[in-house]
Design a protein around this motif. Structure first.
Motif, PDB file in Angstrom:
ATOM      1  N   UNK A 131       4.368  14.766 -11.196  1.00 52.57           N
ATOM      2  CA  UNK A 131       3.233  14.337 -10.371  1.00 52.57           C
ATOM      3  C   UNK A 131       2.738  12.966 -10.821  1.00 52.57           C
ATOM      4  N   UNK A 132       2.683  12.760 -12.138  1.00 53.70           N
ATOM      5  CA  UNK A 132       2.274  11.450 -12.660  1.00 53.70           C
ATOM      6  C   UNK A 132       3.211  10.360 -12.135  1.00 53.70           C
ATOM      7  N   UNK A 133       4.503  10.633 -12.189  1.00 57.38           N
ATOM      8  CA  UNK A 133       5.490   9.632 -11.772  1.00 57.38           C
ATOM      9  C   UNK A 133       5.353   9.318 -10.281  1.00 57.38           C
ATOM     10  N   UNK A 134       5.161  10.356  -9.480  1.00 58.59           N
ATOM     11  CA  UNK A 134       5.027  10.149  -8.036  1.00 58.59           C
ATOM     12  C   UNK A 134       3.778   9.333  -7.718  1.00 58.59           C
ATOM     13  N   UNK A 135       2.682   9.641  -8.401  1.00 57.40           N
ATOM     14  CA  UNK A 135       1.446   8.906  -8.139  1.00 57.40           C
ATOM     15  C   UNK A 135       1.541   7.474  -8.666  1.00 57.40           C
ATOM     16  N   UNK A 136       2.184   7.284  -9.805  1.00 54.85           N
ATOM     17  CA  UNK A 136       2.400   5.922 -10.307  1.00 54.85           C
ATOM     18  C   UNK A 136       3.195   5.097  -9.297  1.00 54.85           C
ATOM     19  N   UNK A 137       4.166   5.720  -8.650  1.00 59.32           N
ATOM     20  CA  UNK A 137       4.944   5.002  -7.634  1.00 59.32           C
ATOM     21  C   UNK A 137       4.051   4.586  -6.465  1.00 59.32           C
ATOM     22  N   UNK A 138       3.136   5.459  -6.079  1.00 63.16           N
ATOM     23  CA  UNK A 138       2.187   5.112  -5.013  1.00 63.16           C
ATOM     24  C   UNK A 138       1.325   3.924  -5.435  1.00 63.16           C
ATOM     25  N   UNK A 139       0.804   3.987  -6.655  1.00 63.81           N
ATOM     26  CA  UNK A 139      -0.024   2.892  -7.155  1.00 63.81           C
ATOM     27  C   UNK A 139       0.754   1.581  -7.185  1.00 63.81           C
ATOM     28  N   UNK A 140       1.987   1.636  -7.652  1.00 59.26           N
ATOM     29  CA  UNK A 140       2.828   0.439  -7.692  1.00 59.26           C
ATOM     30  C   UNK A 140       3.011  -0.135  -6.296  1.00 59.26           C
ATOM     31  N   UNK A 141       3.265   0.745  -5.334  1.00 62.89           N
ATOM     32  CA  UNK A 141       3.478   0.282  -3.961  1.00 62.89           C
ATOM     33  C   UNK A 141       2.227  -0.414  -3.419  1.00 62.89           C
ATOM     34  N   UNK A 142       1.067   0.160  -3.664  1.00 63.42           N
ATOM     35  CA  UNK A 142      -0.178  -0.424  -3.154  1.00 63.42           C
ATOM     36  C   UNK A 142      -0.461  -1.762  -3.833  1.00 63.42           C
ATOM     37  N   UNK A 143      -0.334  -1.826  -5.131  1.00 67.75           N
ATOM     38  CA  UNK A 143      -0.642  -3.065  -5.846  1.00 67.75           C
ATOM     39  C   UNK A 143       0.326  -4.189  -5.478  1.00 67.75           C
ATOM     40  N   UNK A 144       1.575  -3.836  -5.203  1.00 72.87           N
ATOM     41  CA  UNK A 144       2.583  -4.844  -4.857  1.00 72.87           C
ATOM     42  C   UNK A 144       2.668  -5.127  -3.362  1.00 72.87           C
ATOM     43  N   UNK A 145       1.887  -4.412  -2.561  1.00 72.51           N
ATOM     44  CA  UNK A 145       1.928  -4.598  -1.111  1.00 72.51           C
ATOM     45  C   UNK A 145       1.565  -6.042  -0.743  1.00 72.51           C
ATOM     46  N   UNK A 146       2.330  -6.610   0.196  1.00 66.83           N
ATOM     47  CA  UNK A 146       2.035  -7.946   0.727  1.00 66.83           C
ATOM     48  C   UNK A 146       1.446  -7.795   2.117  1.00 66.83           C
ATOM     49  N   UNK A 147       0.243  -8.331   2.304  1.00 70.38           N
ATOM     50  CA  UNK A 147      -0.512  -8.104   3.518  1.00 70.38           C
ATOM     51  C   UNK A 147       0.160  -8.609   4.780  1.00 70.38           C
ATOM     52  N   UNK A 148       0.178  -7.765   5.800  1.00 66.90           N
ATOM     53  CA  UNK A 148       0.723  -8.160   7.098  1.00 66.90           C
ATOM     54  C   UNK A 148      -0.162  -9.194   7.775  1.00 66.90           C
ATOM     55  N   UNK A 149      -1.443  -9.202   7.458  1.00 70.97           N
ATOM     56  CA  UNK A 149      -2.393 -10.131   8.073  1.00 70.97           C
ATOM     57  C   UNK A 149      -2.796 -11.254   7.121  1.00 70.97           C
ATOM     58  N   UNK A 150      -2.959 -10.926   5.858  1.00 71.22           N
ATOM     59  CA  UNK A 150      -3.392 -11.931   4.880  1.00 71.22           C
ATOM     60  C   UNK A 150      -2.234 -12.751   4.328  1.00 71.22           C
TER      61      UNK A 150
END
Length: 369
Positions: free
Chosen positions: A150-169
């Protein structure tokens, strides 16, 4: 003798008050105030613009948003028109439409010099009710905070959000401190069940996630990692656990407190600072029960008490002006009696603007300012 006199003169010059460096004052910044609104991305463009302009008029500095699902229809008096999917219907498969909708709002907020705290997941989604999600389906309320997969899965979510590049910004979120003050670990982690936090977070969930986030953000990144209200309301005795106050990767303690009126905020804040181990402390959620108190009196008096101590705060929630299609009375809401409409007649502008006119108890330069 000349040599001796020269040495004496040199010593006197060094010790002379005229050349001693003046003591440096403690660095500080203005305090700040704002609101939560977990469904802002669901509003129409026009309603978003009107609401954000109103917040700007109040001199709001921070709005807290969530990376969550939204469905068209009525929500606390507002008409939502944007269907926003969950980021994960299946663990590890990310639907960036969720983040795109948030990114669009961030662009509008930063244009008005308003920054954001982003909650990457709602701990209440691990409760077996209408909010439950893929994490509940896989781990339930307890194992999410206990098992490494569960920790690993949630860490992956956090990584995805922090590394997300904005479609608008066009901005990578972890590289956008001009818009983002902080990422929470989660909204109200360990509210389900409380035993994990009341037992001291024995599996190290909080600090483990914070360290992962700091690794992704980078050591010198000014974006803060905040707790998101560990254990929910402060009455559950989890907010200032050593698991977060002694964690090197946690920057800020988010307090959630729903109190009677008066809330005696300035006195409480002093004790919170004592417990914080030098972490920043701010009031991330607070509200006034519409069924018990006159908010015309209570909102100004409560915020003025916070301002007297330099306590930054975010209300739960300043609501957009209601739609004629969506009747809503906060005093009749059995689960959330705290919302105040921005056109209610309550003096929101004076106290909120007043926060920026006082010194914060801690320095928010480089994050909010």
């Amino acid at each position: 003798m000349k040599s001796v006199l020269s040495k004496v003169a040199a010593v006197l010059a060094v010790c002379s008050p005229a050349v001693l460096a003046a003591p440096q004052p403690r660095q500080s910044s203005p305090s700040w105030s704002g609101t939560n609104l977990y469904y802002l991305q669901g509003l129409s463009d026009d309603d978003q613009d009107a609401y954000i302009q109103k917040l700007s008029d109040y001199n709001v500095k921070v709005v807290r948003l969530w990376a969550n699902r939204q469905s068209s229809g009525c929500q606390k008096g507002s008409k939502l028109v944007n269907d926003v999917p969950a980021l994960e219907d299946t663990i590890g498969q990310y639907n960036d439409e969720t983040l795109d909708a948030l990114d669009k709002v961030l662009v509008k907020l930063v244009d008005k010099n308003i920054k954001t705290i982003i909650s990457p997941h709602d701990g209440n989604s691990l409760i077996n009710d209408y909010r439950k999600d893929a994490y509940y389906d896989r781990w339930g309320p307890g194992y999410f905070y206990e098992q490494q997969d569960a920790f690993d899965a949630y860490d992956n979510r956090l990584t995805h959000i922090l590394n997300y590049k904005g479609a608008h910004s066009g901005k990578v979120w972890k590289e956008w401190p001009e818009a983002i003050v902080s990422f929470n670990l989660q909204n109200e982690p360990m509210t389900a069940p409380y035993s994990n936090c009341q037992n001291g977070d024995p599996h190290g969930w909080a600090c483990g996630r914070a360290r992962h986030m700091r690794d992704v953000l980078g050591a010198d990144n000014s974006i803060l990692i905040s707790t998101g209200g560990l254990g929910g309301d402060i009455s559950h005795d989890c907010t200032f656990l050593p698991a977060v106050t002694e964690c090197d990767a946690v920057d800020a303690i988010s307090v959630h407190r729903y109190a009677s009126v008066p809330g005696y905020w300035s006195g409480s804040f002093s004790s919170w600072l004592d417990k914080s181990n030098g972490k920043k402390v701010y009031l991330e959620e607070w509200g006034i029960d519409a069924s018990k108190y006159d908010r015309n009196f209570a909102f100004p008096s409560e915020v003025e008490d916070m301002n007297s101590a330099g306590l930054p705060s975010l209300y739960w929630q300043i609501l957009p002006a209601g739609s004629s299609e969506c009747s809503y009375d906060p005093s009749q809401d059995s689960g959330d009696k705290f919302g105040i409409f921005d056109n209610s007649g309550v003096d929101l502008a004076g106290p909120i603007n007043g926060a920026t006119g006082v010194a914060a108890a801690q320095d928010w330069t480089g994050s909010v300012y």
